[in-house]
Every structure is written in structure tokens, then in C-alpha cells.
Scaffold this motif. Structure first.
Motif, mmCIF file in Angstrom:
data_model
loop_
_atom_site.group_PDB
_atom_site.id
_atom_site.type_symbol
_atom_site.label_atom_id
_atom_site.label_comp_id
_atom_site.label_asym_id
_atom_site.label_seq_id
_atom_site.Cartn_x
_atom_site.Cartn_y
_atom_site.Cartn_z
ATOM 1 N N VAL A 154 40.521 70.533 -1.596
ATOM 2 C CA VAL A 154 41.438 69.867 -0.671
ATOM 3 C C VAL A 154 42.588 70.821 -0.301
ATOM 4 N N LYS A 157 48.440 71.170 0.985
ATOM 5 C CA LYS A 157 49.441 70.204 1.460
ATOM 6 C C LYS A 157 49.039 68.780 1.089
ATOM 7 N N SER A 158 47.777 68.428 1.318
ATOM 8 C CA SER A 158 47.303 67.098 0.925
ATOM 9 C C SER A 158 47.391 66.918 -0.593
ATOM 10 N N LYS A 162 49.577 63.861 -3.119
ATOM 11 C CA LYS A 162 48.893 62.837 -3.900
ATOM 12 C C LYS A 162 49.760 62.410 -5.076
ATOM 13 N N ASN A 171 55.310 63.579 3.685
ATOM 14 C CA ASN A 171 54.882 64.454 4.762
ATOM 15 C C ASN A 171 55.939 65.473 5.190
ATOM 16 N N ARG A 186 47.018 74.940 4.671
ATOM 17 C CA ARG A 186 45.574 74.677 4.718
ATOM 18 C C ARG A 186 44.830 75.285 3.538
ATOM 19 N N ILE A 258 46.548 67.975 9.194
ATOM 20 C CA ILE A 258 45.854 68.178 7.925
ATOM 21 C C ILE A 258 45.720 66.807 7.277
ATOM 22 N N GLY A 259 44.479 66.373 7.062
ATOM 23 C CA GLY A 259 44.284 65.052 6.467
ATOM 24 C C GLY A 259 44.946 63.953 7.257
ATOM 25 N N GLN A 260 44.794 63.990 8.561
ATOM 26 C CA GLN A 260 45.309 62.986 9.507
ATOM 27 C C GLN A 260 46.827 63.034 9.706
ATOM 28 N N ARG A 261 47.501 63.960 9.012
ATOM 29 C CA ARG A 261 48.968 63.957 9.095
ATOM 30 C C ARG A 261 49.465 65.221 9.795
ATOM 31 N N SER A 263 51.398 68.460 10.462
ATOM 32 C CA SER A 263 51.834 69.483 9.513
ATOM 33 C C SER A 263 52.396 70.648 10.311
#
Length: 271
Positions: A154, A157-158, A162, A171, A186, A258-261, A263
Motif C-alpha cells: 500500500v 500515504k494510505s 490507517k 488527509n 506513492r 491516492i486511495g481515493q483521496r 494528495s
DNA sequence: ACTGGCTCCTGAGGGC
DNA sequence: TGCCCTCAGGAGCCAG
């Protein structure tokens, strides 16, 4: 909306007005938050004395007699201390009236927030049980990030967003901390070595601490417990600065998902 | 066990 | 003015 600095700012803002006072009435206008506000909240909470207000990640815990009010502000929630009987505004959902002539009000347009009543040990609650260490506490370190990330593909950033890894990094501060650590958001988390995680852990601590000192970041509508905005926005290096020059090297800041958010990073400074 | 995608909800802003 | 689209400080839940 709120990340750890905004939640901590809220905690500090409301605690002096709540601690030691009795809840004289509980008024609920809208029970439909992320999960419904429990039907027995009014019965359980009325008459209880508020003790300390603590924070775990982005959750606030109002200790009230034998139980705890567990609060999360979601994306758009805020808490305000107001004079008793202040008229309801649109999207005000709950008011706790207090024996000192003030009341605590929850406002949350998007209703992604949480308000639950806990009568058992909070650490056992499913929402809290699996949370990672506090980023400003003693159990958070570069070693922790390094060990947790082995074998994981992953994006880093994601990964740091978590809650099971580390709590409170949302975010805004994820992008900011990675900028200050010089790490490309990334990058697969499992490919980053220990020295860079030491740097990232230090950056997370520094950024969150500085943001708390400034009363948090107000992008659109965050206000602390007494209605004031936070002032950290002007110190954001990359967040919401797509196309603007990097503060270190003048290269244009890149915005990507990145992961729908959303960045933000500097392609020159972050690798 | 991990991963990415979807979902809840309201409101603001841009394009036509 | 209206309509449709995208986007927004979170994070639980679900297939694959």
C-alpha cells in the motif's frame, strides 16, 4: 474534517467548561449519525457529573459518572460551548445542558460523526480496541512504522492514515508530514527502510505538535470549542497547493489521488 | 492478511 | 436560474 490537532484543540477548548459540572438535560434533535444515537442516552446521561475529557486518536471520551460518551466528529462535525438555550442552528443535532449555565452542542452537517454511550471499559470497545499508538506518545516511533509496514504494498500515504498503524493522521497532515520527510507519498510502505521511517515519525510528531500549538487547521468550517478557527493553514506546505511553487525548490506542487483521496507532493523534493 | 473500492450525507463551486 | 458534475479534515465494511 478534523484530524488529531483539531480534535485535541476541541478537547482543550471544551474541557474547562464541562469538567465538574452536572448534565441537567440532554436534548437530541437528530439521532441519525453514522450509527444511531442510542435511545437511552438521555436517561443514562442526565444527572451525571462530567469528569475528565480524554482523547484517543480522533475520538473524544466524555467521562460521565459510570459511563462514557464516545464522540467522533467525522468529516464535518464540531462541538461548541454555548449559553443555555441558544437557538438551534441547522445541523445542530445534540445539546447537553450543564449546571453552570452553559451547554455543549454537536453540529455535523454530513452526519458522519459518532455519539455512543459506553458503560464498559472503553479500551474493549470495537471502535477503540484495534487502534494503533498515539503519534505524540511514547509507543510511536520509526521502528514501529518500519515493522508494521514489512511486506505491505500500500502507498505510504494510505499506510500512515490507517488508524491501526498510528492514530490521528488524516488527509492534510499525511501529505504535510511526507513532504517534510522528503518521501514520495506513492512509495509502497514495505519498500521504505528504517532511517526514512525515523524521519517520517519525527515529521509526524513535529507537524501535529505545531498544528496543535496553532489551534489546528481551518480549511472551511472547523472551529474550536468556543467558536474560533485554527491558524495552522498558513503553514501548510503542500496541502491544497497544487500548481503552486514548492516552498523549498519552487517546482510546481503535484496533486493526485491516492486511495481515493487528494494528495499533494513536490516531485523534486520527495522520492 | 492486504488491497482497493464503496458507502454514509450535505453543501459549495464550476460548467453549460 | 437550474441542472449536473465533482469535491470535501473519516473510516467501517465488503468482495476478491
Amino acid at each position: 474534517m478534523p484530524e488529531l490537532p483539531e480534535v485535541e484543540t476541541t478537547r482543550r477548548g471544551i474541557e474547562p467548561h464541562l469538567r465538574g459540572y452536572t448534565v441537567t438535560a440532554v436534548k437530541v434533535r437528530e439521532r441519525r449519525l453514522r450509527w444511531p444515537i442510542p435511545d437511552d442516552l438521555e436517561q443514562q446521561l442526565t444527572g451525571q457529573i462530567i469528569g475528565s475529557i480524554t482523547r484517543r486518536g480522533k475520538y473524544l471520551l466524555l467521562h460521565a459518572g459510570p459511563g462514557i460518551v464516545l464522540l467522533h466528529l467525522g468529516m464535518s462535525g464540531s462541538l461548541r460551548v454555548l449559553p443555555l438555550d441558544t437557538p438551534w442552528q441547522k445541523h445542530d443535532h445534540v445539546t447537553l445542558d450543564l449546571s453552570n449555565g452553559l451547554s455543549l452542542r454537536l453540529h455535523d452537517p454530513r452526519r458522519f460523526g459518532v455519539l455512543l454511550w459506553l458503560d464498559a471499559a472503553p479500551a474493549d470497545h470495537p471502535l477503540l480496541a484495534k487502534l494503533g499508538p498515539e503519534p505524540l506518545g511514547n509507543h510511536f516511533s520509526g521502528t514501529h512504522l518500519y515493522e508494521q509496514s514489512r511486506g505491505r504494498r500500500v502507498a505510504v500515504k494510505s499506510f500512515i492514515m490507517k488508524g491501526q498503524v498510528v492514530v490521528g493522521v488524516g488527509n492534510i497532515y499525511a501529505s504535510e508530514a511526507l513532504f517534510h520527510a522528503g518521501i514520495d507519498p506513492r512509495q509502497p510502505a514495505g519498500q521504505i527502510e528504517l532511517p526514512r521511517y525515523e524521519c517520517l515519525a519525527a515529521a509526524i510528531r513535529t507537524i501535529l505538535g505545531a498544528a496543535i500549538a496553532q489551534g489546528g487547521t481551518t480549511l472551511r468550517d472547523f472551529v474550536n470549542g468556543v467558536g474560533e478557527p485554527g491558524y495552522f493553514r498558513q503553514q501548510l506546505a503542500v496541502y491544497e497547493r497544487g500548481g503552486e511553487p514548492c516552498p523549498l525548490c519552487d517546482t510546481a506542487i503535484i496533486r493526485l489521488k491516492i486511495g481515493q483521496r487528494a494528495s499533494y507532493y513536490c516531485p523534486q523534493c520527495q522520492h
